[in-house]
Design a protein around this motif. Structure first.
Motif, PDB file in Angstrom:
ATOM      1  N   LEU A  62      -3.603   1.340  19.611  1.00 33.88           N
ATOM      2  CA  LEU A  62      -4.748   2.242  19.610  1.00 33.88           C
ATOM      3  C   LEU A  62      -4.600   3.404  18.631  1.00 33.88           C
ATOM      4  CD1 LEU A  62      -5.384   2.401  23.475  1.00 33.88           C
ATOM      5  CD2 LEU A  62      -6.590   1.016  21.787  1.00 33.88           C
ATOM      6  N   ILE A  63      -3.408   3.970  18.553  1.00 31.64           N
ATOM      7  CA  ILE A  63      -3.228   5.187  17.751  1.00 31.64           C
ATOM      8  C   ILE A  63      -3.116   4.880  16.259  1.00 31.64           C
ATOM      9  CG2 ILE A  63      -1.785   7.215  17.336  1.00 31.64           C
ATOM     10  CD1 ILE A  63      -3.315   7.315  19.970  1.00 31.64           C
ATOM     11  N   LEU A  64      -2.132   4.100  15.867  1.00 29.53           N
ATOM     12  CA  LEU A  64      -1.891   3.885  14.440  1.00 29.53           C
ATOM     13  C   LEU A  64      -3.074   3.227  13.735  1.00 29.53           C
ATOM     14  CD1 LEU A  64       0.401   4.623  12.516  1.00 29.53           C
ATOM     15  CD2 LEU A  64       1.282   2.302  12.766  1.00 29.53           C
ATOM     16  N   PRO A 106      -4.908   1.509   8.507  1.00 28.59           N
ATOM     17  CA  PRO A 106      -5.243   2.343   7.344  1.00 28.59           C
ATOM     18  C   PRO A 106      -4.007   2.998   6.754  1.00 28.59           C
ATOM     19  CG  PRO A 106      -6.731   2.777   9.184  1.00 28.59           C
ATOM     20  CD  PRO A 106      -5.635   1.907   9.725  1.00 28.59           C
ATOM     21  N   VAL A 107      -3.867   2.924   5.440  1.00 32.46           N
ATOM     22  CA  VAL A 107      -2.668   3.459   4.814  1.00 32.46           C
ATOM     23  C   VAL A 107      -2.531   4.956   5.071  1.00 32.46           C
ATOM     24  CG1 VAL A 107      -3.743   3.916   2.562  1.00 32.46           C
ATOM     25  CG2 VAL A 107      -1.271   3.447   2.711  1.00 32.46           C
ATOM     26  N   GLU A 108      -3.660   5.669   5.217  1.00 39.77           N
ATOM     27  CA  GLU A 108      -3.556   7.105   5.467  1.00 39.77           C
ATOM     28  C   GLU A 108      -2.901   7.393   6.822  1.00 39.77           C
ATOM     29  OE1 GLU A 108      -8.010   5.997   6.142  1.00 39.77           O
ATOM     30  OE2 GLU A 108      -6.371   5.492   4.751  1.00 39.77           O
ATOM     31  N   ASN A 109      -3.067   6.478   7.788  1.00 40.06           N
ATOM     32  CA  ASN A 109      -2.408   6.669   9.081  1.00 40.06           C
ATOM     33  C   ASN A 109      -0.916   6.349   9.001  1.00 40.06           C
ATOM     34  OD1 ASN A 109      -4.852   7.389  10.098  1.00 40.06           O
ATOM     35  ND2 ASN A 109      -4.978   5.784  11.642  1.00 40.06           N
ATOM     36  N   ALA A 131       0.829  -1.214   0.000  1.00 41.58           N
ATOM     37  CA  ALA A 131       0.000   0.000   0.000  1.00 41.58           C
ATOM     38  C   ALA A 131       0.863   1.263   0.000  1.00 41.58           C
ATOM     39  CB  ALA A 131      -0.936  -0.010   1.203  1.00 41.58           C
ATOM     40  N   LEU A 132       1.960   1.239   0.757  1.00 38.69           N
ATOM     41  CA  LEU A 132       2.855   2.396   0.785  1.00 38.69           C
ATOM     42  C   LEU A 132       3.532   2.600  -0.568  1.00 38.69           C
ATOM     43  CD1 LEU A 132       4.595   2.098   4.273  1.00 38.69           C
ATOM     44  CD2 LEU A 132       3.082   3.940   3.507  1.00 38.69           C
ATOM     45  N   ARG A 133       3.961   1.527  -1.174  1.00 37.93           N
ATOM     46  CA  ARG A 133       4.607   1.640  -2.479  1.00 37.93           C
ATOM     47  C   ARG A 133       3.626   2.244  -3.498  1.00 37.93           C
ATOM     48  NH1 ARG A 133       9.455  -0.522  -2.973  1.00 37.93           N
ATOM     49  NH2 ARG A 133       9.268  -0.378  -5.237  1.00 37.93           N
TER      50      ARG A 133
END
Length: 417
Positions: A361-363, A401-404, A38-40
């Protein structure tokens, strides 16, 4: 500073030019292959099957182009075989149960059975029962416990040492080539030489053995630390002897081209407490950890990396007394693992490799702006006077989630600029 200098400064508790970063240099500081893909895609990098560099947790390779995007300062050195004792030098394409095309060791087949499960076989040998499986709907692999009945009258420490052996010439050559390749970069070289994970429950079931003997059930092993403490002590003693001989060979072969050695991933903490008392730790583990770490510090230039999840405040002084230079993953979401407290009481004695972002919890659940604020706060606390390498609290999991994850990457870039 280049990456190697930056990491070395942090390890010497000096303030580096920017926050040093690691993703992918060990099996406990990685990113799931699903997220790597997803990052790539997000950053417009070359599209190709992601290589699975650690199949047990399905971690994906963070290649140099993605390292550049993420500001990664470390490069990995792994052995030629994985924990299933399967050769990682021969790869093939496979489709994961979630539909991702990956490169993985040729003796691993990700095809599912009629229930949707994937089975892994020790050494790729299908003439024996499987040693692990990926259950339907899961994103990583679980060990299958295959312990036979334990007879204390015939129990032999050698049964729990079958997978620990002296390095072959082929292994030493492989490590030497891998280290030379890593050293050619400007990054800190982090080597996972293996063999020193005393009582690591990831290895206790013997997933790389076709017919494991001895104490191989996780619950039985934990009970053995009290019921069979002499047996456990002997296993650790012999394992440490083998590790020192292997590390001696490797030092002769690669020398100071390696900066950090990841020796042990045994967990001592749960979310709320510890798996053993400090007295038990000091009786069973500390003498052997100290023996290995003292040897490393007396004979090499390597810094020693120790992983332990959970709430470890009561045991942390003992880990420091054992000679570990680095603690990971710095589980800030576990009981009493407050960043301020950790930095104030232990920050001058050990380097915190992790703790940069909460992965429970955060990421996975916060909004991108909350991810950013959390990371800025953690770095403000932990990066004072060095002694900090940015990494998440353990590996980045599959369904974050990739946005996180992008928010994490962009916050790191913001900090470093």
């Amino acid at each position: 500073m280049n990456s190697k200098q930056r990491v070395k400064a942090a390890l010497e508790h000096k303030t580096p030019d920017v926050v040093p970063v690691d993703f992918g240099s060990t099996s406990v500081t990685g990113i799931h292959c699903k997220v790597v893909e997803a990052l790539r895609e997000y950053y417009g990098l070359d599209r190709h099957p992601v290589r699975v560099i650690e199949p047990f947790q399905m971690l994906g390779e963070v290649e140099p182009d993605l390292q550049d995007v993420m500001g990664v300062d470390c490069v990995a050195v792994f052995g030629r075989k994985d924990m299933f004792n399967i050769d990682e030098t021969h790869l093939h394409e496979q489709i994961t149960p979630w539909g991702q095309k990956v490169l993985i060791a040729a003796d691993i087949d990700l095809s599912t059975d009629e229930r949707g499960d994937v089975y892994i076989y020790a050494q790729g040998d299908r003439s024996y029962p499987p040693s692990a499986k990926m259950p339907s709907g899961a994103y990583f692999i679980d060990a299958i416990e295959r312990q036979e009945a334990v007879d204390d009258n015939t129990l032999d420490p050698e049964d729990n040492l079958e997978e620990y052996e002296y390095l072959s010439d082929q292994d030493v050559r492989y490590f030497t080539d891998a280290v030379n390749k890593a050293y050619a970069t400007d990054k800190a070289v982090v080597a996972s030489f293996g063999g020193a994970g005393l009582g690591d429950i990831a290895f206790i079931p013997g997933v790389g053995l076709t017919q494991p003997k001895g104490v191989r059930r996780i619950a039985e092993w934990y009970m053995s630390t009290l019921m069979r403490s002499d047996f456990v002590y002997t296993v650790f003693e012999r394992q440490t002897e083998i590790a020192i001989r292997n590390y001696s060979q490797l030092w002769e072969a690669v020398g100071d081209k390696v900066d950090v050695v990841f020796t042990c991933g045994t967990d001592f903490g749960t979310q709320e407490s510890q798996f053993c008392s400090d007295d038990t730790f000091r009786e069973l583990w500390l003498p052997h950890y100290k023996r290995l770490n003292d040897w490393i510090h007396a004979n090499t230039t390597w810094k020693v990396f120790k992983h332990s999840c959970g709430s470890i405040i009561p045991i942390l002084p003992g880990l420091i007394d054992s000679g570990f230079d680095i603690i990971n993953p710095v589980q800030i979401n576990a009981k009493d693992m407050d960043s301020h407290y950790l930095k104030e009481h232990f920050g001058d004695k050990v380097t915190f490799w992790g703790g940069g972002v909460d992965t429970q919890l955060i990421l996975p659940y916060a909004k991108p702006e909350e991810v950013r604020e959390h990371i800025l706060k953690q770095c403000e606390i932990l990066n004072v006077n060095g002694g900090f390498i940015f990494n998440s609290v353990h590996n980045v999991q599959a369904n974050v989630p990739v946005e996180n994850v992008v928010a994490m990457v962009e916050t790191i870039r913001e900090l470093r600029n």
